[in-house]
Design a protein around this motif. Structure first.
Motif, PDB file in Angstrom:
ATOM      1  N   UNK A  85       2.393  -4.851  -8.762  1.00 18.70           N
ATOM      2  CA  UNK A  85       3.333  -4.139  -7.753  1.00 18.70           C
ATOM      3  C   UNK A  85       2.807  -3.982  -6.515  1.00 18.70           C
ATOM      4  N   UNK A  86       3.625  -4.206  -5.618  1.00 19.24           N
ATOM      5  CA  UNK A  86       3.260  -4.197  -4.176  1.00 19.24           C
ATOM      6  C   UNK A  86       2.850  -2.821  -3.740  1.00 19.24           C
ATOM      7  N   UNK A  87       3.364  -1.822  -4.236  1.00 18.27           N
ATOM      8  CA  UNK A  87       2.833  -0.450  -3.826  1.00 18.27           C
ATOM      9  C   UNK A  87       1.298  -0.088  -4.452  1.00 18.27           C
ATOM     10  N   UNK A  88       1.223  -0.611  -5.666  1.00 21.29           N
ATOM     11  CA  UNK A  88       0.034  -0.381  -6.159  1.00 21.29           C
ATOM     12  C   UNK A  88      -1.136  -0.957  -5.429  1.00 21.29           C
ATOM     13  N   UNK A  89      -0.998  -2.326  -5.163  1.00 25.24           N
ATOM     14  CA  UNK A  89      -1.868  -2.856  -4.331  1.00 25.24           C
ATOM     15  C   UNK A  89      -2.003  -2.422  -2.863  1.00 25.24           C
ATOM     16  N   UNK A  90      -1.103  -2.097  -2.169  1.00 21.18           N
ATOM     17  CA  UNK A  90      -1.436  -1.241  -0.978  1.00 21.18           C
ATOM     18  C   UNK A  90      -2.064   0.165  -1.059  1.00 21.18           C
ATOM     19  N   UNK A  91      -2.011   0.704  -2.163  1.00 22.28           N
ATOM     20  CA  UNK A  91      -2.588   1.847  -2.281  1.00 22.28           C
ATOM     21  C   UNK A  91      -4.136   1.649  -2.526  1.00 22.28           C
ATOM     22  N   UNK A  92      -4.353   0.658  -3.342  1.00 18.29           N
ATOM     23  CA  UNK A  92      -5.921   0.243  -3.414  1.00 18.29           C
ATOM     24  C   UNK A  92      -6.343  -0.261  -2.314  1.00 18.29           C
ATOM     25  N   UNK A  93      -5.665  -1.072  -1.640  1.00 18.08           N
ATOM     26  CA  UNK A  93      -6.163  -1.784  -0.493  1.00 18.08           C
ATOM     27  C   UNK A  93      -6.361  -0.923   0.712  1.00 18.08           C
ATOM     28  N   UNK A  94      -5.529   0.156   0.822  1.00 21.14           N
ATOM     29  CA  UNK A  94      -5.746   0.894   1.820  1.00 21.14           C
ATOM     30  C   UNK A  94      -5.050   2.265   2.023  1.00 21.14           C
ATOM     31  N   UNK A  95      -4.084   2.291   1.256  1.00 19.38           N
ATOM     32  CA  UNK A  95      -3.317   3.884   1.630  1.00 19.38           C
ATOM     33  C   UNK A  95      -4.116   4.714   0.989  1.00 19.38           C
ATOM     34  N   UNK A  96      -5.133   4.493  -0.122  1.00 15.66           N
ATOM     35  CA  UNK A  96      -5.927   5.485  -0.610  1.00 15.66           C
ATOM     36  C   UNK A  96      -7.102   5.842   0.132  1.00 15.66           C
ATOM     37  N   UNK A  97      -7.319   5.022   1.280  1.00 16.48           N
ATOM     38  CA  UNK A  97      -8.465   5.200   2.115  1.00 16.48           C
ATOM     39  C   UNK A  97      -8.263   5.733   3.443  1.00 16.48           C
ATOM     40  N   UNK A  98      -7.018   6.053   3.790  1.00 15.03           N
ATOM     41  CA  UNK A  98      -6.501   6.749   4.901  1.00 15.03           C
ATOM     42  C   UNK A  98      -5.929   8.111   4.745  1.00 15.03           C
ATOM     43  N   UNK A  99      -5.879   9.027   5.424  1.00 13.61           N
ATOM     44  CA  UNK A  99      -5.500  10.368   5.250  1.00 13.61           C
ATOM     45  C   UNK A  99      -3.935  10.472   5.184  1.00 13.61           C
ATOM     46  N   UNK A 100      -3.107   9.369   4.758  1.00  7.53           N
ATOM     47  CA  UNK A 100      -1.616   9.580   4.961  1.00  7.53           C
ATOM     48  C   UNK A 100      -1.024  10.531   3.843  1.00  7.53           C
ATOM     49  N   UNK A 101       0.002  11.116   4.373  1.00  6.58           N
ATOM     50  CA  UNK A 101       0.648  12.342   3.582  1.00  6.58           C
ATOM     51  C   UNK A 101       1.402  11.573   2.394  1.00  6.58           C
ATOM     52  N   UNK A 102       0.933  12.042   1.285  1.00  5.93           N
ATOM     53  CA  UNK A 102       1.641  11.305   0.010  1.00  5.93           C
ATOM     54  C   UNK A 102       3.176  11.441   0.088  1.00  5.93           C
ATOM     55  N   UNK A 103       3.765  12.513   0.656  1.00  6.08           N
ATOM     56  CA  UNK A 103       5.055  12.862   0.811  1.00  6.08           C
ATOM     57  C   UNK A 103       5.795  11.862   1.693  1.00  6.08           C
ATOM     58  N   UNK A 104       5.163  11.090   2.554  1.00  6.73           N
ATOM     59  CA  UNK A 104       5.594  10.253   3.468  1.00  6.73           C
ATOM     60  C   UNK A 104       5.543   8.783   3.044  1.00  6.73           C
ATOM     61  N   UNK A 105       4.880   8.570   1.922  1.00 12.64           N
ATOM     62  CA  UNK A 105       4.842   7.043   1.189  1.00 12.64           C
ATOM     63  C   UNK A 105       5.801   7.087   0.151  1.00 12.64           C
TER      64      UNK A 105
END
Length: 243
Positions: A85-105
């Motif tokens: 899944x593209x979403x899972x890959x993006x999370x592991x690659x960078x989204x989990x490493x930056x302070x993004x608001x989970x409600x805006x993903x």
């Protein structure tokens, strides 16, 4: 729609670093202008390299990740924990490493979220109507060797859907067959469209997409997407070898 610009880098590493730096800069500029940027992500090998570079470069940027909204251009309609899944890959690659608001993903629905890909596409369209900005600040897209973009493949009926934001793709020639994709009409609601292409196996598709006169989008779907203000093809030398 904007005329396409072409930017060629020596290899995939240089390409990834350049795109990641430019993405952070564009987000900074949008936020400085008072906009909350909505960005569209893609999947694939070069996208993952770019995501990793975003994570690496982000601490030195002025991006306020709490004011960034994240969407996807397409997704495999599989289980939420499927590694493809593209979403899972993006999370592991960078989204989990930056302070993004989970409600805006906003990942596209998985088999755990919708009873069918058709329902998932309808739900994603509803989500974009409710929480979208009406356009992407930056939309990043890969291109397949056949010229497909998002999960819109040559000759597929989904290319002619113009009354929906997202559509079910039920017979993808690239596995898995069940996917959800934004339509061309939705993809074209983007300030900037960035095509991210690496590898000689993509060179023919790149050359055909950029040919003059433009090809029929039913043959090369990538030719049917253009930014409202800017379209950039970020290529490495192998991908640009037939231009």
């Amino acid at each position: 729609m904007s005329a396409a610009l072409v930017e060629v880098h020596e290899g995939p590493e240089a390409l990834a670093t350049a795109v990641a730096g430019e993405l952070l800069s564009r987000i900074e500029d949008a936020q400085a202008d008072g906009r909350e940027p909505h960005i569209g992500l893609t999947g694939g090998t070069i996208a993952r390299r770019i995501h990793a570079e975003v994570a690496r470069l982000s601490p030195d940027s002025d991006v306020d990740w709490s004011r960034v909204v994240v969407w996807w251009g397409d997704e495999r309609f599989v289980a939420p924990d499927d590694p493809d899944r593209n979403a899972g890959q993006a999370r592991s690659d960078f989204l989990d490493a930056v302070p993004v608001d989970p409600g805006k993903v906003h990942p596209m629905p998985s088999t755990a979220d919708a009873s069918s890909a058709e329902q998932g596409a309808a739900d994603y369209g509803d989500a974009m109507r409710a929480d979208g900005a009406g356009e992407f600040e930056v939309l990043m897209l890969g291109v397949g060797p056949d010229g497909h973009v998002a999960s819109l493949f040559p000759g597929h009926a989904a290319l002619d859907v113009d009354d929906r934001i997202a559509v079910r793709v039920h017979d993808s020639p690239k596995p898995p067959p069940e996917r959800i994709s934004l339509t061309l009409a939705a993809l074209n609601r983007s300030r900037s469209v960035w095509f991210l292409v690496s590898g000689e196996e993509k060179a023919d598709a790149v050359a055909r997409a950029l040919a003059e006169p433009p090809p029929d989008l039913h043959d090369i779907p990538a030719a049917g997407v253009s930014g409202l203000e800017e379209t950039i093809w970020f290529l490495d030398r192998p991908a640009a070898s037939r231009l």
